[in-house]
Design a protein around this motif. Structure first.
Motif, PDB file in Angstrom:
ATOM      1  N   GLU A 189      -5.510   8.725  -0.317  1.00  0.00           N
ATOM      2  CA  GLU A 189      -5.277   8.020  -1.560  1.00  0.00           C
ATOM      3  C   GLU A 189      -4.588   6.683  -1.294  1.00  0.00           C
ATOM      4  O   GLU A 189      -3.677   6.609  -0.476  1.00  0.00           O
ATOM      5  N   GLU A 190      -5.027   5.654  -1.973  1.00  0.00           N
ATOM      6  CA  GLU A 190      -4.411   4.340  -1.795  1.00  0.00           C
ATOM      7  C   GLU A 190      -3.048   4.324  -2.477  1.00  0.00           C
ATOM      8  O   GLU A 190      -2.895   4.848  -3.577  1.00  0.00           O
ATOM      9  N   PRO A 191      -2.044   3.722  -1.841  1.00  0.00           N
ATOM     10  CA  PRO A 191      -0.733   3.640  -2.489  1.00  0.00           C
ATOM     11  C   PRO A 191      -0.775   2.672  -3.670  1.00  0.00           C
ATOM     12  O   PRO A 191      -1.608   1.769  -3.714  1.00  0.00           O
ATOM     13  N   ASP A 192       0.121   2.883  -4.604  1.00  0.00           N
ATOM     14  CA  ASP A 192       0.204   2.000  -5.755  1.00  0.00           C
ATOM     15  C   ASP A 192       0.557   0.593  -5.271  1.00  0.00           C
ATOM     16  O   ASP A 192       1.398   0.424  -4.393  1.00  0.00           O
ATOM     17  N   ILE A 193      -0.065  -0.405  -5.858  1.00  0.00           N
ATOM     18  CA  ILE A 193       0.117  -1.792  -5.409  1.00  0.00           C
ATOM     19  C   ILE A 193       1.566  -2.247  -5.564  1.00  0.00           C
ATOM     20  O   ILE A 193       2.061  -3.010  -4.742  1.00  0.00           O
ATOM     21  N   GLN A 194       2.291  -1.782  -6.585  1.00  0.00           N
ATOM     22  CA  GLN A 194       3.681  -2.179  -6.774  1.00  0.00           C
ATOM     23  C   GLN A 194       4.589  -1.606  -5.686  1.00  0.00           C
ATOM     24  O   GLN A 194       5.628  -2.174  -5.392  1.00  0.00           O
ATOM     25  N   LEU A 195       4.189  -0.477  -5.094  1.00  0.00           N
ATOM     26  CA  LEU A 195       4.995   0.121  -4.038  1.00  0.00           C
ATOM     27  C   LEU A 195       4.651  -0.447  -2.670  1.00  0.00           C
ATOM     28  O   LEU A 195       5.395  -0.263  -1.715  1.00  0.00           O
ATOM     29  N   ALA A 196       3.536  -1.146  -2.570  1.00  0.00           N
ATOM     30  CA  ALA A 196       3.105  -1.680  -1.280  1.00  0.00           C
ATOM     31  C   ALA A 196       3.364  -3.173  -1.137  1.00  0.00           C
ATOM     32  O   ALA A 196       3.352  -3.698  -0.032  1.00  0.00           O
ATOM     33  N   THR A 197       3.586  -3.880  -2.260  1.00  0.00           N
ATOM     34  CA  THR A 197       3.803  -5.322  -2.189  1.00  0.00           C
ATOM     35  C   THR A 197       5.079  -5.693  -2.928  1.00  0.00           C
ATOM     36  O   THR A 197       5.616  -4.908  -3.693  1.00  0.00           O
ATOM     37  N   GLY A 198       5.532  -6.880  -2.706  1.00  0.00           N
ATOM     38  CA  GLY A 198       6.750  -7.363  -3.360  1.00  0.00           C
ATOM     39  C   GLY A 198       7.939  -7.267  -2.421  1.00  0.00           C
ATOM     40  O   GLY A 198       7.824  -6.832  -1.275  1.00  0.00           O
TER      41      GLY A 198
END
Length: 98
Positions: free
Chosen positions: A28-37
């Protein structure tokens, strides 16, 4: 003298020596908010989505980062009073949004 086909088939594949993000297929792909920023944004987003206290180890796994970096940022967020630390004698320390 070896043929070109034999050289291509029996040649060892070079390993990458540069460390970077690990791409995992079939998961499963990680949520974008948890992977960037920024790291504080990622930690706060994880705690907001989790909606319950989490240990540093759970946060590290949730945002795919390393333990020392997350621990350092957790201490900063505690000083900024964005999260609180829950310490119970004999238990693992947990962190929660204020």
């Amino acid at each position: 003298m070896a043929s070109i086909l034999e050289q291509l088939l029996l040649k060892t594949v070079p390993q990458h020596r540069v460390k970077g993000r690990v791409v995992r297929f079939g998961q499963e792909e990680p949520d974008i908010q948890l992977a960037t920023g920024t790291m504080p944004e990622r930690i706060l987003a994880y705690l907001k989505r989790n909606q319950c206290p989490a240990t540093a180890k759970e946060i590290v796994q949730g945002i795919a980062s390393n333990n020392s970096r997350v621990t350092r940022i957790l201490q900063t967020l505690i000083k900024e009073q964005k999260i609180k630390c829950i310490k119970i004698e004999g238990c693992v320390t947990e962190y929660e949004l204020i």
